[in-house]
Motif scaffolding. Structure first.
Motif, PDB file in Angstrom:
ATOM      1  N   THR A 103       0.833  -1.203   0.000  1.00 13.29           N
ATOM      2  CA  THR A 103       0.000   0.000   0.000  1.00 13.29           C
ATOM      3  C   THR A 103       0.871   1.257   0.000  1.00 13.29           C
ATOM      4  O   THR A 103       1.653   1.474   0.931  1.00 13.29           O
ATOM      5  CB  THR A 103      -0.918   0.028   1.249  1.00 13.29           C
ATOM      6  OG1 THR A 103      -1.575  -1.233   1.370  1.00 13.29           O
ATOM      7  CG2 THR A 103      -1.937   1.146   1.144  1.00 13.29           C
ATOM      8  N   PRO A 104       0.758   2.058  -1.050  1.00 12.48           N
ATOM      9  CA  PRO A 104       1.498   3.321  -1.069  1.00 12.48           C
ATOM     10  C   PRO A 104       1.169   4.145   0.180  1.00 12.48           C
ATOM     11  O   PRO A 104       0.008   4.163   0.622  1.00 12.48           O
ATOM     12  CB  PRO A 104       0.994   4.016  -2.334  1.00 12.48           C
ATOM     13  CG  PRO A 104       0.525   2.895  -3.220  1.00 12.48           C
ATOM     14  CD  PRO A 104      -0.029   1.850  -2.270  1.00 12.48           C
ATOM     15  N   ALA A 105       2.190   4.792   0.721  1.00 12.80           N
ATOM     16  CA  ALA A 105       1.989   5.460   2.005  1.00 12.80           C
ATOM     17  C   ALA A 105       2.497   6.887   2.010  1.00 12.80           C
ATOM     18  O   ALA A 105       3.488   7.219   1.342  1.00 12.80           O
ATOM     19  CB  ALA A 105       2.700   4.667   3.105  1.00 12.80           C
ATOM     20  N   ILE A 106       1.795   7.695   2.789  1.00 14.14           N
ATOM     21  CA  ILE A 106       2.245   9.067   3.045  1.00 14.14           C
ATOM     22  C   ILE A 106       2.565   9.173   4.526  1.00 14.14           C
ATOM     23  O   ILE A 106       1.772   8.749   5.370  1.00 14.14           O
ATOM     24  CB  ILE A 106       1.140  10.078   2.650  1.00 14.14           C
ATOM     25  CG1 ILE A 106       1.013  10.086   1.128  1.00 14.14           C
ATOM     26  CG2 ILE A 106       1.451  11.462   3.191  1.00 14.14           C
ATOM     27  CD1 ILE A 106      -0.208  10.816   0.627  1.00 14.14           C
ATOM     28  N   TYR A 107       3.743   9.719   4.817  1.00 18.40           N
ATOM     29  CA  TYR A 107       4.175   9.881   6.201  1.00 18.40           C
ATOM     30  C   TYR A 107       4.185  11.362   6.558  1.00 18.40           C
ATOM     31  O   TYR A 107       4.173  12.224   5.681  1.00 18.40           O
ATOM     32  CB  TYR A 107       5.575   9.285   6.395  1.00 18.40           C
ATOM     33  CG  TYR A 107       5.630   7.813   6.071  1.00 18.40           C
ATOM     34  CD1 TYR A 107       5.303   6.860   7.025  1.00 18.40           C
ATOM     35  CD2 TYR A 107       6.009   7.385   4.797  1.00 18.40           C
ATOM     36  CE1 TYR A 107       5.333   5.503   6.718  1.00 18.40           C
ATOM     37  CE2 TYR A 107       6.042   6.032   4.487  1.00 18.40           C
ATOM     38  CZ  TYR A 107       5.702   5.096   5.455  1.00 18.40           C
ATOM     39  OH  TYR A 107       5.721   3.766   5.157  1.00 18.40           O
ATOM     40  N   GLN A 108       4.267  11.621   7.885  1.00 19.95           N
ATOM     41  CA  GLN A 108       4.292  13.008   8.340  1.00 19.95           C
ATOM     42  C   GLN A 108       5.713  13.448   8.695  1.00 19.95           C
ATOM     43  O   GLN A 108       6.645  12.638   8.714  1.00 19.95           O
ATOM     44  CB  GLN A 108       3.367  13.195   9.544  1.00 19.95           C
ATOM     45  CG  GLN A 108       1.930  12.773   9.285  1.00 19.95           C
ATOM     46  CD  GLN A 108       1.311  13.438   8.067  1.00 19.95           C
ATOM     47  OE1 GLN A 108       1.468  14.646   7.888  1.00 19.95           O
ATOM     48  NE2 GLN A 108       0.639  12.664   7.225  1.00 19.95           N
ATOM     49  N   GLY A 109       5.816  14.711   9.030  1.00 15.35           N
ATOM     50  CA  GLY A 109       7.117  15.332   9.259  1.00 15.35           C
ATOM     51  C   GLY A 109       7.854  14.886  10.511  1.00 15.35           C
ATOM     52  O   GLY A 109       9.025  15.202  10.680  1.00 15.35           O
TER      53      GLY A 109
END
Ligand SMILES: NC(=O)c1ccc[n+]([C@@H]2O[C@H](COP(=O)([O-])OP(=O)(O)OC[C@H]3O[C@@H](n4cnc5c(N)ncnc54)[C@H](O)[C@@H]3O)[C@@H](O)[C@H]2O)c1
Ligand SMILES: NC(=O)c1ccc[n+]([C@@H]2O[C@H](COP(=O)([O-])OP(=O)(O)OC[C@H]3O[C@@H](n4cnc5c(N)ncnc54)[C@H](O)[C@@H]3O)[C@@H](O)[C@H]2O)c1
Ligand SMILES: NC(=O)c1ccc[n+]([C@@H]2O[C@H](COP(=O)([O-])OP(=O)(O)OC[C@H]3O[C@@H](n4cnc5c(N)ncnc54)[C@H](O)[C@@H]3O)[C@@H](O)[C@H]2O)c1
Ligand SMILES: NC(=O)c1ccc[n+]([C@@H]2O[C@H](COP(=O)([O-])OP(=O)(O)OC[C@H]3O[C@@H](n4cnc5c(N)ncnc54)[C@H](O)[C@@H]3O)[C@@H](O)[C@H]2O)c1
Lengths: 336, 336, 336, 336
Positions: A103-109
């Motif tokens: 699953t493509p993922a977006i992470y935070q800073g």
């Protein structure tokens, strides 16, 4: 229709979920919670499907009478993109799970830059190609990137020096200090925030010094930029006024800090009093020679939210960056 | 259709305006401002007609490019009820103007009780007959009245003793202190808040002691009530759970103070994160012998708002108190 | 000459050390530190012998260039009494060591009452006989005991109800919150502070409710006592004025909170601006029927200090309680 | 023996009085108060003669039972130098009185530079000749002058850029905000603090940006100086370590902000926990190219105090600047 899940429904996660749900080209499949607290209950009231972030917490939700749609694994299988909004550092621990589910993922800073294929800011980062994961940079880095990008494009940034007076904790974090103290944090200068800006704007020379103050509302940046050109004060004001994710606080509006800024956001009908834009005091903008000065306030809970929406499109959508930003701004109401 | 105007569009006024605008049986004719600040601009964006509160400020609005629909005199002539939300004490100075225009008026709790024909709280005050003016009591008095009325009805209140830990200022008031101090204010005990409760509940014996703390979010009340009867803890919880303008904060919800309370209100989709209800920690409610203890938080900016709506109906409407409360709760979403 | 050691040179330990060093009948043999921070360096500058609290930290002191006189074991062998001022709960872990060295010990209020043979307050606790260890009760309990003892003796206390608005952290604790929140802590009422008072005044009926506020200076107590007799307001003021460890803040002195109280203490030449006394606002004292009300402020860092000195004499001295209190007050300057 | 009076015994005045009283070559003749509050009472306890600052207040002192030695006019006739420590702007109103009595006067930084013959800082201002009056510059300007003077002498200052995070109020000022906000104050950049530095260091190019934070303890300066030369980080640390009125906070000392700084000052035995020195975090000092960065904390109540003592000698003494500074440092214990 891009199917999106949010893993970690806290300060950032709840806002990202609302923003995703507002996009016509996205479907919010569900959000995860680790425990059945008020946030979980409210998510259900809002009509969001709830998933257990951790398998061993399923019983706790049942005991509390909150219906689960499944666990994280179920959510991952049902979405095109997962947005990780777990606490700082936990994203790194979640990564293998996302990868196991492809699953493509977006992470935070709060995660290291190395966690993802690229760091992302809709205004300032390089075009994204063939990425399976992105990191939306932190609230401070987002705000600095938005500010420095147009300045660098128009006038060239020789050197930026920024003092970050950071909020000690978010409004819901009662265990965070300091009380009655302003703390150098870190005490070494420059802080890591400058190098983080370079994950977005590789070539901009920026030094940052960071303090922590007993406030919960917003960060305050005291900015100096030595430019390569010599624009007038009015030209810089005009330039920044043209940026959709920068709000130029008008003189004489009676807005003097975070309290009145959020009051104004609520007056405009914004949910949670959120300010997605950098808030720059117009009268603080001043150019002397090649030295530009200004103050900007950054709503740490909100400014990364539209960036996450754009990051979803960068990863799984089929529109251009400009089109994405325009859609996000339009649906959320970004731009004052 | 009751035509309503709001004179003084500040912390309370802007909320009363929104609440009035949400009533099907009321029309918000307009609001007044003394100066063309961010609040005035936002009122116009919201579609509210703007009137100059003071005649000599008309030019200032023109200079700022904000369109006026008239002055206070025009507004008074166009409404059935004016709700005065001017700063504490200014209502007294405005009264002759309202009377000259023969406009029934509602005043706020910052005014002396003598300003109006009766003091008002929808849950607790006596029926209103033939009144031309009402005073909606202060945020603290409203909250105490809502709490003590059902206790007195069900068990009899022998004596109530309440410590009020008041917020130092509202979020938008940066010139208010204290910083790093809790200040007895007034230093004499009992404070005037007890007698103010008696403008609503004439016979209840209540002593209050008031402090001022460096917070902006909510007031906190530490309440002790010696009852005449001896209910169980569970009976009192049940009683208070039955009150629509009291929110019993569930145990284990993770709500620990004003920050999480407002976060929850926003999670529920409430504009401005407003909490119109007394917020009572369920686990704090405890009866020992005839002594009841509890903590409640009061959102000073919000709890009087539904009361103002009901006061408008008490003055100019034709429905019963119960019907009014039901309508207000329904339209605003009061009751968690 | 009683030889005394202090184990744990933090907020309380440094003050106890200074107070012991000021007693003509005591010798401060030394103090321990766990790490060579500013407190350790300052202890040496003050001329205090420094011991390592933990054996494995000896090298750290050497690296920092700070001379050690030995370790805790050496200190325990050299003293008649050890005063444990380690963090809450650590005293329990230190107890076996003291017992192994046969060294009589004094513990602080962060420990359970069971840790010592008796709990101690110079004004209020029962005579001490054949004790090998004492626990000086916490700052809040000390202050409540000092206040309730004379009231109970003179008028009988039927029931006391106290709201404790506690400071969130000491001035040197920047990791403590809350910021901008007043937190019920614990959220259940009554809190454990009442039962703790009963370790000193076994028979007094006292219920407490505790909050935590974003201040570092002092605790504030809002006190109600239902008395058995009906003294006049003036009689109670007179009674409390007669207590050496209660300071009646005069009306019209311009003292409105913790900031001015500490300023006054410094004006009087007191080191660290310490207030060893309960600080009771004279004008807040009011009797109505049998109900007494008052506000008192408690300097959490200081009020237990003279009690520790008296506890040393109770354990190892040969003078009466009265004589001890008189000496402590005289040498430190207690009593305004 | 220089006879000195202090007009205005508040935050600054009480400290100046103590410092003057500690000088072997000065005699503190007395101090004035406007009202008989705790400060007046404490001044008498300290043995200072008390004068009424305003003639019409004499009766108030009598009523309060506080003995006056006279009024301001009497004090002016009895001294060689008067140190005006009245509130900001009141010095200007007092000036004609001093001139009428032909009494040389020292003013504080709250007054305009034009009030006196010269502005003064012991480290940095030009030699004083034939002056009848001096203005000791403000706490912030004093600290900046002390820092920039040695940097300019050793390396040349091309440009200094400083963000001042100012305390909202002194600990005794409970009516000062902000609460939970960081306020640009003034919102225009650069602020007036830079030009004020130029009253001491005429040629140094310095831009300042000022914020106000909810703290009472100290100001925090985030400093950037572009130097003409390129010293190493270690050289700058060494240079600043050599300045007697700059304290280099050692790394690993555990000092992280104003709270621990004042705790350390008290540990050193200093009255009021006063820090007369600029407090610079050693680890924050960093040179990159010609850019120097550092954080310094400034105790607003204290840093101007030794400067006032030296100003008295500059006006009425017969010793050199160096000799004066050495004496002041020695008697007060300046220099850590
Ligand atoms: N709060 C801010 O100001 C802010 C601003 C920008 C970026 N960020 C970053 O956003 C991320 C989230 O921060 P936040 O402030 O929303 O934190 P938060 O603590 O408010 O929310 C985190 C949520 O994740 C949940 N969680 C905990 N462990 C989890 C797990 N193993 N799997 C899934 N969920 C889990 C928590 O229960 C909580 O609900 C961090 O990387 C942070 O650095 C925060
Ligand atoms: N803020 C609270 O916590 C709170 C709670 C309950 C009741 N109240 C009461 O409500 C009233 C309003 O308080 P607020 O907090 O909204 O004040 P506010 O200062 O936020 O708003 C008052 C508004 O009235 C305007 N105004 C000033 N002079 C005016 C005049 N002559 N005519 C008309 N408008 C004028 C001001 O510009 C401002 O917009 C007061 O009586 C107050 O005691 C306030
Ligand atoms: N601070 C207060 O307000 C206050 C008031 C009354 C009572 N107390 C009680 O006094 C005790 C000490 O509290 P404090 O506020 O001074 O804490 P503190 O943290 O300021 O000081 C504790 C000191 O003990 C040291 N220490 C840590 N582990 C140790 C060990 N194993 N052996 C010896 N020393 C060790 C720490 O380094 C520190 O210097 C606690 O029981 C506390 O509950 C505190
Ligand atoms: N407090 C600071 O942080 C600070 C720092 C540096 C310089 N200053 C400057 O020092 C001066 C004094 O400030 P402060 O903080 O001590 O103020 P303050 O308010 O603490 O003290 C001023 C004192 O002057 C008295 N006073 C009032 N009117 C007077 C009059 N007409 N004549 C004589 N005395 C009068 C007041 O009663 C008070 O005791 C101001 O110019 C201020 O700008 C203050």
């Amino acid at each position: 229709m891009t199917r999106v899940g949010v893993n970690g429904y806290g300060t950032i996660g709840k806002r990202v979920a609302d923003a995703v749900a507002a996009q016509p080209d996205m479907e919010l499949v569900g959000v995860t919670k680790t425990s059945p607290d008020y946030g979980a209950e409210a998510a259900l009231r809002r009509g969001y499907d709830l998933y257990a972030a951790l398998d061993d917490r399923v019983a706790a939700f049942e005991d509390a009478g909150l219906d689960l749609a499944g666990t994280l694994a179920d959510l991952l299988d049902a979405v095109d993109v997962i947005v990780d909004c777990a606490p700082s550092g936990v994203g790194e621990r979640n990564r293998p799970t996302y990868e196991a589910h492809d699953t493509p993922a977006i992470y935070q800073g709060g995660e290291d830059a190395a966690i993802a294929d690229a760091s992302f800011n809709a205004r300032a980062s390089a075009p994204i190609r063939n990425a399976d994961s992105l990191r939306v940079v932190s609230c401070n880095t987002t705000a600095l990137s938005r500010l420095l990008a147009p300045l660098d494009e128009s006038y060239g940034v020789e050197k930026a020096r920024v003092t970050l007076v950071r909020r000690g904790g978010d409004p819901s974090e009662t265990n965070r200090g300091p009380i009655n103290d302003v703390v150098p944090d870190p005490a070494t200068v420059p802080s890591h925030h400058g190098p983080d800006v370079n994950t977005i704007l590789g070539d901009v020379d920026v030094d940052t010094a960071a303090l922590k103050a007993p406030v919960t509302g917003m960060h305050t940046h005291s900015v100096n930029v030595t430019l390569e050109a010599k624009p007038t004060t009015e030209e810089v004001r005009e330039l920044l006024r043209g940026e959709t994710r920068i709000f130029l606080i008008p003189e004489d509006a009676g807005i003097d800090g975070a309290g009145t800024l959020k009051d104004y956001a609520s007056d405009l009908g914004r949910a949670r009093g959120d300010l997605w834009e950098n808030c720059v005091w117009e009268e603080s903008i001043r150019v002397q020679g090649r030295d530009l000065y200004l103050f900007q306030n950054v709503h740490q809970e909100a400014d990364v939210v539209p960036e996450n929406v754009d990051a979803v499109r960068a990863l799984a959508g089929d529109v251009s960056r400009e089109e994405s930003v325009a859609r996000t701004n339009e649906t959320l109401g970004v731009g004052i």
